[in-house]
Design an enzyme around this catalytic site. Sequence first.
Site, PDB file in Angstrom:
ATOM      1  CG  PHE A  10      -1.887  -1.038   1.381  1.00 55.65           C
ATOM      2  CD1 PHE A  10      -3.188  -0.852   0.941  1.00 55.65           C
ATOM      3  CD2 PHE A  10      -1.539  -2.257   1.947  1.00 55.65           C
ATOM      4  CE1 PHE A  10      -4.134  -1.860   1.063  1.00 55.65           C
ATOM      5  CE2 PHE A  10      -2.482  -3.276   2.065  1.00 55.65           C
ATOM      6  CZ  PHE A  10      -3.776  -3.075   1.630  1.00 55.65           C
ATOM      7  CG  ASP A  11       0.779   5.916  -1.584  1.00 52.51           C
ATOM      8  OD1 ASP A  11       1.958   6.202  -1.307  1.00 52.51           O
ATOM      9  OD2 ASP A  11      -0.130   6.758  -1.698  1.00 52.51           O
ATOM     10  CG  LEU A  12       0.636   6.552   4.867  1.00 56.52           C
ATOM     11  CD1 LEU A  12       0.052   5.412   5.689  1.00 56.52           C
ATOM     12  CD2 LEU A  12       1.732   7.275   5.644  1.00 56.52           C
ATOM     13  CG  ASP A  13       0.907  10.691   2.577  1.00 59.21           C
ATOM     14  OD1 ASP A  13       0.503  10.510   3.730  1.00 59.21           O
ATOM     15  OD2 ASP A  13       2.048  11.086   2.307  1.00 59.21           O
ATOM     16  CG  ASP A 166      -3.166   8.544  -3.571  1.00 57.64           C
ATOM     17  OD1 ASP A 166      -3.326   9.768  -3.436  1.00 57.64           O
ATOM     18  OD2 ASP A 166      -2.080   7.981  -3.335  1.00 57.64           O
TER      19      ASP A 166
END
Length: 218
Positions: A10-13, A166
């Site tokens: 996963f990306d975070l932001d 995202d």
Amino acid sequence: MTREITTLLFDLDGTLINTNELIITSFQATLKEFLPEKEFSREEILPFIGPPISETFGNLLPERAEEMITFYRAFTNEHHDELILEYDGVYEAIRALYEEDYKLAIVSTKIYDTVMRGLKVMGLDKFFQVVIGFDQVKTAKPDPEGINMALTLLNASQEEAIMIGDNYHDILAGKNAGVKTAGVAWSIKGEETLLTYEPDYMLHKMGDLLKIVHDEEK
């Protein structure tokens, strides 16, 4: 029954944590400090979300990029906890994936300590076996280095992993690493923008990921 997908990166932001207001406000403050003669609208700041800040500030004002990075990070640290928000359903979905023994990792363009701070504020830190920050790689996304590092640490193969994010950097990094990719429709850049990079999946809520991985079971 065997799992085709065992590993979720996963990306975070903007993916797990709504840091959009924090990032935009931090950019606004930094740009006002270093480029006061030019006003940046929110729309002009949106393209800065995703790439490493070193890249953004290096392009805007290369001779003062390091100063801008220091200012930006100080502002972010000061206002971090008050400006980040939850995304509905993310905690529950990540907890469910963890309880089902999926391998979970973060691959972010944010430095490690700030990634961990965000995860802890949201109570997500206990679910991730591996966290890769910007300061742990030589080349950030869309280079596949961070994804490859996470796969190695998790003892996972490309074929059994999905990169979820995202931003187009996340989708391209996943493709460059040879893993499946998923965009999130709640991206501030917009679902249509992400679809142009042809992710394998598009999530409209994080719970959609549970159905995807279950459907891949054989």
